[in-house]
Enzyme design. Structure first.
Site, PDB file in Angstrom:
ATOM      1  N   CYS A  75       6.459  -2.921   7.922  1.00 28.07           N
ATOM      2  CA  CYS A  75       5.728  -2.375   6.778  1.00 28.07           C
ATOM      3  C   CYS A  75       6.015  -0.879   6.716  1.00 28.07           C
ATOM      4  O   CYS A  75       5.745  -0.158   7.684  1.00 28.07           O
ATOM      5  CB  CYS A  75       4.238  -2.621   6.973  1.00 28.07           C
ATOM      6  SG  CYS A  75       3.186  -1.834   5.730  1.00 28.07           S
ATOM      7  N   CYS A 189       9.593  -0.825   0.547  1.00 27.89           N
ATOM      8  CA  CYS A 189       8.429  -1.648   0.867  1.00 27.89           C
ATOM      9  C   CYS A 189       9.026  -2.993   1.251  1.00 27.89           C
ATOM     10  O   CYS A 189       9.911  -3.508   0.550  1.00 27.89           O
ATOM     11  CB  CYS A 189       7.520  -1.800  -0.352  1.00 27.89           C
ATOM     12  SG  CYS A 189       6.258  -3.090  -0.147  1.00 27.89           S
TER      13      CYS A 189
END
Ligand code: DGL
EC number: 5.1.1.3
Length: 264
Positions: A75, A189
Site C-alpha cells: 500500500c 496506489c
C-alpha cells in the site's frame, strides 16, 4: 524441521494483490497471508496522524498472530506515511511500496509524468523527494482519486463500473495544464494496476503505466534467498471486519489461492 512461516501482505483492501501476483510468480513455493484492513478502508482519505497511529499497531498484531518471515506493506499510502515507524516497531524485514517515479522518468519521452495515487499519497513529502531525486528534469503531475480505489474494489467484486466512471476518476490528471503531454503514468496506489486495462481504454492519449510490483517481487526474492519454505505452500486472506463485501470478493481471492479464513 521445515520453515512454514508465511510472507504477510498488507493493504487496506484488495490493492495488494497487484504486488502479490508478481511475487508469487517468483516464489510459488512460499506461503502467503493476505491481510486487508477492511475496518480502516479507505486509507487514502484519512489523515497522516490516523495512518501513522493505525498501521504500526495493526501490523504488530498481525505479526504476533501469523509469525511471518517478512511483511510487505502493499500500500503506497501506508508506506509513504508509516514505513519508518513500522520498521522501528517490528524486528523482521519490512518491504514497502512507494511510487515508481524512477522507472517512469527513465521511460518518459515527453518528460511529463503523471502520478496517480490516493489523496494522502500524492501530498506526501516522500513523493516530492522521489520527484526531486529521480525526475528533476520532468514535469510531475499528480492526482489523487478515492473514486478509482473504489472502482478497483468493485471490479474485483465482479461489479465492473462503466468506462465513463473510469474516465471521470482520472480526468483530474489529464485535465491539468500540461496533462496532454503525459506519456507515462505511475500507478502509485496498489489498487490501480488491477484496473490498468480499464485505464488504458479511457486514457485520452497513448500511455505507458508503471508500478512497483515487479521490483518489490525481486526485492522479496533477494531478501529470502536460500530460505527453506517447507513443502506445503498455502495461502489465505484475512480481513479486519466484515463490511458486507467479503462474500463478493471471495471468488476473486479464491482464484488467487487465497481462501478467506478469518476476521481479526
Ligand atoms: N491500496 C492503497 C495504496 O496503495 C490505498 C487504497 C485506499 O485505501 O485508499 O495507496
Amino acid at each position: 524441521m521445515s520453515d512454514l512461516r508465511p510472507i504477510l501482505f498488507f493493504d487496506s483492501g484488495v490493492g495488494g494483490l497487484s504486488v502479490l501476483a508478481p511475487t508469487r510468480a517468483l516464489l510459488p513455493q512460499a506461503s502467503y497471508v493476505y491481510a486487508a484492513d477492511s475496518a480502516g478502508y479507505p486509507y487514502g482519505t484519512r489523515s497522516e496522524a490516523e495512518i501513522a497511529a493505525r498501521v504500526p499497531a495493526l501490523l504488530g498484531r498481525l505479526a504476533e498472530r501469523y509469525r511471518p518471515r517478512l511483511i510487505v506493506i502493499a500500500c503506497n499510502t501506508a508506506s509513504t506515511i508509516a514505513l519508518p515507524a513500522v520498521r522501528a516497531a517490528l524486528d523482521l524485514p519490512i518491504v514497502g511500496t512507494v511510487p515508481a517515479i524512477k522507472p517512469a522518468a527513465a521511460l518518459s519521452g515527453t518528460r511529463t509524468i503523471g502520478v496517480l495515487g490516493t489523496d494522502a499519497t500524492v501530498r506526501q513529502p516522500y513523493v516530492d523527494d522521489l520527484a526531486a531525486r529521480f525526475a528533476s528534469d520532468c514535469r510531475v503531475l499528480r492526482h489523487g482519486s478515492a473514486e478509482l480505489v473504489d472502482l478497483a474494489e468493485r471490479e474485483l467484486r465482479g461489479e465492473p463500473a462503466t468506462d465513463a466512471a473510469f474516465a471521470a476518476a482520472v480526468a483530474g490528471l489529464f485535465g491539468q495544464p500540461g496533462g496532454d503531454a503525459i506519456d507515462v503514468v505511475v500507478n502509485a496506489c496498489t489498487h490501480f494496476p488491477l484496473v490498468a486495462h480499464r485505464l488504458a481504454t479511457v486514457a485520452p492519449q497513448p500511455l505507458r503505466f508503471v508500478d512497483g510490483g515487479e521490483g518489490i517481487a525481486r526485492r522479496i526474492a533477494y531478501l529470502t534467498q536460500g530460505q527453506d519454505w517447507g513443502d506445503a505452500a498455502a495461502g489465505r486472506a484475512v480481513f479486519t471486519c466484515d463490511d458486507g463485501r467479503i462474500a463478493a470478493l471471495a471468488p476473486a481471492l479464491a482464484r488467487r489461492g487465497l481462501p478467506v479464513t478469518e476476521l481479526l
